[in-house]
Motif scaffolding. Structure first.
Motif, short mmCIF file in Angstrom:
data_model
loop_
_atom_site.label_atom_id
_atom_site.label_comp_id
_atom_site.label_asym_id
_atom_site.label_seq_id
_atom_site.Cartn_x
_atom_site.Cartn_y
_atom_site.Cartn_z
N HIS A 64 4.92 33.71 -0.65
CA HIS A 64 4.97 35.17 -0.67
C HIS A 64 5.81 35.62 -1.87
O HIS A 64 6.99 35.27 -1.97
N CYS A 109 5.78 42.10 0.26
CA CYS A 109 5.10 40.98 -0.35
C CYS A 109 4.09 41.56 -1.33
O CYS A 109 3.37 42.50 -1.02
N ILE A 138 1.43 40.05 -2.52
CA ILE A 138 0.02 39.77 -2.29
C ILE A 138 -0.50 41.11 -1.76
O ILE A 138 -0.06 41.59 -0.72
N HIS A 158 -1.45 41.57 1.79
CA HIS A 158 -0.31 41.48 2.72
C HIS A 158 0.44 42.81 2.75
O HIS A 158 0.83 43.28 3.81
N MET A 172 3.06 44.12 5.42
CA MET A 172 4.20 43.26 5.08
C MET A 172 5.10 44.01 4.11
O MET A 172 5.27 43.63 2.95
CU CU Z 1 2.59 37.60 1.52
#
Ligand code: CU
Ligand code: C2O
Ligand code: CU
Length: 498
Positions: free
Chosen positions: A427, A481, A483, A486, A491
């Motif tokens: 992450h 995070c 990504i 995500h 997240m």
């Molecule tokens: Cu992530």
């Protein structure tokens, strides 16, 4: 072995799936309150892994660049007006068509153009006035990734600009030279808008002189991977992966099959991983070393000699490759692993008379004794996969402030990437509105190229990093995070700086 794990996970998932709606990380039922972790994690991780491992994205190889097209160099945005103290720019998020492939128009998004964006240059000491226009058919925000800016102007999910509307922000540019970037950040829709083309570079300049010249031997590389459908269109919904969308087609600065023609001189490459989730391990095909001179937030204390450099989503690195050591016609390529070519170079005969330089020691970034002795006051636990990603067992809620911190006060954040039974995933953890220092990773001093200002740190499963975090401005900031799926899946948390 992998199959068995998947099967075991699947059976386990079947067993627990009865309660899969009730483990929504935010609402542990009252009698579970003391052991929310045990209650929630196994099902969420297993479900996540099913999706991650069986989804279409995660082993998707990236096609090597065949070097057919000279790399596109983004234009530098012209100011509306500029004095020594003030600069005005207009930045317009637009819908357009771009000829990415010969003879085919692809529907794309861009800033002040049909695809990607120009380089926005700001000078330290100036006040910047940005007019932000939304010419899209959906809401968006303008986020300044890596910029030290107040929470209101930072462009997080709270500061939506509706289609057809515009807004002006003003702020003082206070940080040293750095390669930053900007992209949209609307709640739950960041990944798609970036995927479709919204991303641009933001350069901070300062009084430090160097001899590099933009577009000649100072080259930005916005590295992205995309999947195009049979009609060469970007169809995000069709390829979306909850653990991060990968593509099989490489784009650098929007160019497919890019190559870069260089002289026999030192060339400064400003790398940005602008991908939704793919990680790159930057290296040269001949194993030769290169220098990293800057990280996310600006110049390092001194150049770090590397033969490999990992770049996770949103991270930047400025590297210098000395092409005078190679022969004309020699096949030198920038790679992302042992096999995949990112950027082949075409080396021209021409050899300049003087060497490009940049004053090496600019930033005296070091961890002070005081910072070393500070206790950990913020703990961040990254967990889960797919739709069950969480930070400290919670998912993003725009009405919840997770942490507070005082303006100008350094606190130590300890960020942990909690592995799961199947391993877990990397992450890249990012904080808005600040450039932090890495005190340690798993108790050890970070490698030289991480001993500089960072706004994103990549954590392998099981990694624990201590960060010295200070906010110079006030407001509400996101940490998440990077990504992008995500982030969209929650997240992400919020810190209010007072
Ligand atoms: Cu992530
Ligand atoms: Cu590139 Cu929330 O950031
Ligand atoms: Cu950011």
């Amino acid at each position: 072995m992998k199959k068995i794990l998947i099967a075991t996970g699947f059976i386990f998932l079947l067993i627990v799936s009865g309660c899969s709606n009730s483990f929504a990380p935010m609402n542990p039922s009252p009698n579970n309150e003391e052991r929310p972790n045990e209650q929630m994690k196994p099902p969420s991780n297993n479900k996540g892994n099913q999706m991650g491992m069986m989804g279409h994205g995660h082993d998707l190889p990236l096609g090597s660049s065949a070097g057919k097209n000279e790399l596109n160099i983004p234009p530098i945005l012209e100011s509306d007006s500029e004095t020594k103290n003030d600069v005005h720019y207009t930045i317009d998020a637009q819908i357009g068509q771009t000829e990415i492939f010969d003879g085919v128009q692809t529907k794309t998004l861009g800033y002040n153009s049909s695809f990607l964006g120009p380089v926005v240059k700001l000078k330290k000491g100036q006040t910047a006035h940005l007019t932000l226009k939304n010419s899209l058919e959906e809401e968006t925000t303008f986020h300044w990734h890596g910029l030290i800016i107040d929470g209101e102007a930072d462009g997080g999910p709270h500061t939506v600009i509706e289609p057809g509307e515009e807004k002006e922000i003003s702020f003082d540019v206070k940080q040293d030279q750095a390669t930053l970037w900007f992209h949209p950040h609307p709640e739950g829709k960041t990944a798609k808008q970036v995927f479709d083309g919204l991303a641009g570079l933001l350069y901070i300049e300062d009084e430090l002189e160097d001899t590099y010249e933009y577009g000649k031997n100072d080259i930005p590389l916005i590295i992205q991977d995309r999947t195009f459908d049979d009609d060469k269109q970007l169809n995000y919904e069709a390829v979306k992966d909850p653990d991060g969308t990968m593509g099989e087609t490489l784009l650098i600065n929007g160019t497919v099959d890019p190559r870069l023609t260089v002289n026999k001189e030192k060339v400064r490459l400003r790398l940005l991983n602008g991908s939704n989730m793919r990680n790159y391990t930057i290296q040269l095909n001949n194993g030769e070393k290169f220098e990293q001179i800057a990280s996310d937030g600006g110049l390092l204390n001194e150049a770090a000699e590397l033969s490999e450099l990992q770049l996770t989503p949103s991270e930047r690195a400025e590297i210098v490759i000395d092409f005078s050591q190679f022969e004309t016609g020699e096949e030198i390529k920038l790679m992302m692993d042992d096999e995949t070519v990112l950027l082949p170079f075409k080396i021209k005969e021409e050899k300049p008379s003087s060497e490009n330089t940049i004053e090496p020691v600019k930033n005296e970034i070091e961890i002070t004794d005081e910072e070393l002795n500070l206790p950990v006051t913020k703990e961040i636990n990254l967990s889960g996969m797919g739709h069950h990603v969480a930070i400290n067992d919670k998912q993003y809620d725009k009405n919840r402030i997770d942490f507070t911190q005082k303006q100008g006060e350094t606190e130590v954040w300890e960020v942990y990437n909690e592995p799961d039974m199947m391993g877990g995933m990397i992450h890249p953890f990012h904080i808005h509105g600040t450039q932090f220092k890495v005190i340690s990773i798993n108790g050890e001093k970070p490698p030289k190229n991480l001993q500089g200002y960072k706004d994103t740190i990549s954590l392998d499963p099981g990694d624990k990093a201590k960060l010295a975090v200070k906010f110079e401005e006030k407001g509400i900031y996101m940490y998440h995070c990077h990504i992008l799926e995500h982030e969209d899946n929650g997240m992400m948390g919020q810190i209010e700086v007072e």
